[in-house]
Design a protein around this motif. Structure first.
Motif, PDB file in Angstrom:
ATOM      1  N   ASP A  81      38.459  30.489  44.566  1.00 23.65           N
ATOM      2  CA  ASP A  81      38.016  29.236  43.946  1.00 23.65           C
ATOM      3  C   ASP A  81      38.265  28.046  44.857  1.00 23.65           C
ATOM      4  O   ASP A  81      37.502  27.078  44.844  1.00 23.65           O
ATOM      5  CB  ASP A  81      38.749  29.024  42.616  1.00 23.65           C
ATOM      6  N   LEU A  82      39.317  28.116  45.662  1.00 25.23           N
ATOM      7  CA  LEU A  82      39.616  27.022  46.574  1.00 25.23           C
ATOM      8  C   LEU A  82      38.622  26.986  47.732  1.00 25.23           C
ATOM      9  O   LEU A  82      38.115  25.926  48.106  1.00 25.23           O
ATOM     10  CB  LEU A  82      41.037  27.158  47.112  1.00 25.23           C
ATOM     11  N   LEU A  83      38.330  28.167  48.309  1.00 22.12           N
ATOM     12  CA  LEU A  83      37.428  28.217  49.450  1.00 22.12           C
ATOM     13  C   LEU A  83      35.979  27.998  49.041  1.00 22.12           C
ATOM     14  O   LEU A  83      35.214  27.358  49.770  1.00 22.12           O
ATOM     15  CB  LEU A  83      37.556  29.570  50.158  1.00 22.12           C
ATOM     16  N   MET A  84      35.594  28.545  47.899  1.00 26.42           N
ATOM     17  CA  MET A  84      34.203  28.441  47.450  1.00 26.42           C
ATOM     18  C   MET A  84      34.180  28.043  45.971  1.00 26.42           C
ATOM     19  O   MET A  84      33.895  28.870  45.101  1.00 26.42           O
ATOM     20  CB  MET A  84      33.477  29.773  47.655  1.00 26.42           C
ATOM     21  N   PRO A  85      34.496  26.799  45.647  1.00 28.42           N
ATOM     22  CA  PRO A  85      34.603  26.389  44.235  1.00 28.42           C
ATOM     23  C   PRO A  85      33.282  26.440  43.489  1.00 28.42           C
ATOM     24  O   PRO A  85      33.279  26.371  42.266  1.00 28.42           O
ATOM     25  CB  PRO A  85      35.150  24.962  44.326  1.00 28.42           C
ATOM     26  N   MET A  86      32.161  26.597  44.203  1.00 33.69           N
ATOM     27  CA  MET A  86      30.874  26.662  43.520  1.00 33.69           C
ATOM     28  C   MET A  86      30.222  28.027  43.757  1.00 33.69           C
ATOM     29  O   MET A  86      29.019  28.143  43.969  1.00 33.69           O
ATOM     30  CB  MET A  86      29.956  25.515  44.006  1.00 33.69           C
ATOM     31  N   HIS A  87      31.033  29.074  43.724  1.00 36.77           N
ATOM     32  CA  HIS A  87      30.497  30.411  43.980  1.00 36.77           C
ATOM     33  C   HIS A  87      30.163  31.117  42.673  1.00 36.77           C
ATOM     34  O   HIS A  87      30.591  30.706  41.579  1.00 36.77           O
ATOM     35  CB  HIS A  87      31.515  31.262  44.756  1.00 36.77           C
ATOM     36  N   ALA A  88      29.397  32.195  42.803  1.00 34.73           N
ATOM     37  CA  ALA A  88      29.086  33.070  41.673  1.00 34.73           C
ATOM     38  C   ALA A  88      29.148  34.510  42.165  1.00 34.73           C
ATOM     39  O   ALA A  88      28.650  34.826  43.242  1.00 34.73           O
ATOM     40  CB  ALA A  88      27.714  32.756  41.103  1.00 34.73           C
ATOM     41  N   MET A  89      29.785  35.371  41.371  1.00 31.39           N
ATOM     42  CA  MET A  89      29.857  36.789  41.710  1.00 31.39           C
ATOM     43  C   MET A  89      28.874  37.555  40.840  1.00 31.39           C
ATOM     44  O   MET A  89      28.826  37.373  39.611  1.00 31.39           O
ATOM     45  CB  MET A  89      31.278  37.310  41.501  1.00 31.39           C
ATOM     46  N   ILE A  90      28.082  38.386  41.485  1.00 29.42           N
ATOM     47  CA  ILE A  90      27.014  39.126  40.821  1.00 29.42           C
ATOM     48  C   ILE A  90      27.300  40.620  40.929  1.00 29.42           C
ATOM     49  O   ILE A  90      27.614  41.126  42.021  1.00 29.42           O
ATOM     50  CB  ILE A  90      25.645  38.816  41.475  1.00 29.42           C
ATOM     51  N   ASP A  91      27.202  41.337  39.799  1.00 27.94           N
ATOM     52  CA  ASP A  91      27.452  42.775  39.841  1.00 27.94           C
ATOM     53  C   ASP A  91      26.192  43.505  40.295  1.00 27.94           C
ATOM     54  O   ASP A  91      25.139  42.878  40.488  1.00 27.94           O
ATOM     55  CB  ASP A  91      27.946  43.274  38.479  1.00 27.94           C
ATOM     56  N   PRO A  92      26.264  44.831  40.533  1.00 27.68           N
ATOM     57  CA  PRO A  92      25.092  45.563  41.039  1.00 27.68           C
ATOM     58  C   PRO A  92      23.879  45.468  40.140  1.00 27.68           C
ATOM     59  O   PRO A  92      22.750  45.699  40.596  1.00 27.68           O
ATOM     60  CB  PRO A  92      25.606  47.006  41.145  1.00 27.68           C
TER      61      PRO A  92
END
Length: 351
Positions: free
Chosen positions: A31-42
């Motif tokens: 969250d610190l390195l990429m606070p606007m990220h999203a993780m997507i499952d397969p």
């Protein structure tokens, strides 16, 4: 059940263990390195989003929804459904929320090893920087390496510079308008001056608007100056200016052209009878006693008018001369009266 295990496996394998100290990069680190990220499952479902993306999303539900149900892809344009996500790893992304305001985002997708899936590292599109996507984000919502922060400082600096420039322009315009007003204003009475009169005459002639030019000369004003002093004379001139502006219309111009000399331009008024009635009211007003300190000053006025419609082509210089002839005809007739120029008034004025 197997799909739920796969989604948990994605979270565990990447960087979000159940215990933050299990791996070097835990949930807070990601969250610190990429606070606007999203993780997507397969399966193309969003299983986790960073805190800044969560704030940006607001009331839009993202987690446990298909990525393509939440976002439309402008780049790559081939992404239409979950099956199209498998080939976007390593590609630059341009996408926007489907629900509510279509906030544009840009970023890159990185494939996950093992269970598969993707991590999307996102940031605001340039067009959204003006109001930060309408989500009230601050600098703390972006990673320290995100160029968005630098852009925000640049935008803030630009806005501050533009605001100061606008203030400077307003001050300069105000100063210019004030200078122009002063250049066309008699400082003692606040009436127009000779420059204002010349400009108004030129405008009326150029526009072909009929008008009357009336010269006003005060009677017995010299006695006021001689008896009570020039300071009293100045107060009398101010009182006369007040009478002139009260009697005339807003569209008319009243100018002081000399010590006790005034000119009135009656715009779109060339009826001698109406002008004569106005002149009589003006003379009555000027003849009212004027109190200056302990002194009571009494003056009157003589007036002469020339009508633009009396000429084939209105010539301001000629009209001024003819109005002077009418003015001095009034003085010779006993003062305190008004006359309209007639061709028979050809005798030059005498002192």
């Amino acid at each position: 059940m197997m799909a739920d295990m796969d989604r948990r496996d994605v979270i565990d394998r990447v960087a979000i263990p159940r215990k933050d100290d299990d791996l070097l990069l835990g949930r807070h680190g990601l969250d610190l390195l990429m606070p606007m990220h999203a993780m997507i499952d397969p399966e193309g479902r969003i299983v986790h989003i960073g805190p800044s993306l969560s704030r940006l999303a607001g009331n839009r539900p993202l987690v446990n929804r298909k990525l393509t149900d939440c976002f439309s892809f402008n780049r790559p344009q081939t992404v239409r459904g979950p099956a199209d996500l498998h080939g976007i790893g390593g590609h630059r992304l341009d996408l926007a929320f489907r629900d509510g305001r279509a906030v544009r985002l840009r970023g890159v997708a990185a494939p996950l090893a093992g269970a598969g899936g993707l991590v999307l590292n996102l940031s605001l599109g340039l067009r959204e920087l003006a109001d930060l996507g309408g989500a009230g984000l601050t600098c703390t919502d972006f990673s320290a390496t995100d160029m968005t922060v630098d852009m925000l400082y640049l935008i803030e600096g630009k806005n501050a510079a533009m605001t100061e420039s606008q203030r400077l322009i307003m001050r300069l315009n105000g100063a210019r308008q004030m200078a122009e007003k002063q250049a066309f204003t008699d400082t003692l009475t606040g009436l127009g001056n000779r420059r204002a009169l010349d400009r108004a005459l030129a405008d009326l002639v150029a526009a072909g608007i009929p008008f009357a030019l009336c010269n006003v000369d005060l009677d017995y004003f010299k006695q006021v100056n001689d008896r009570h002093g020039h300071a009293a004379g100045d107060e009398v001139l101010k009182a006369v200016a007040h009478v002139l502006t009260d009697v005339t219309r807003d569209r008319d111009l009243v100018a002081r052209t000399g010590g006790d000399e005034f000119v009135i331009l009656f715009r779109n008024l060339v009826d001698p009878a109406i002008i004569d009635r106005i002149a009589r009211r003006l003379i009555v007003g000027v003849e009212q006693p004027i109190t200056v300190g302990d002194a009571t000053c009494r003056i009157s006025a003589s007036m002469g008018t020339a009508l633009s419609t009396a000429y084939d082509v209105a010539d301001p210089v000629q009209m001024m001369a003819d109005a002077d002839l009418a003015l001095y005809a009034s003085k010779r007739a006993g003062r305190s009266r008004h006359a309209v120029f007639d061709a028979c008034l050809h005798v030059p004025p005498s002192e």
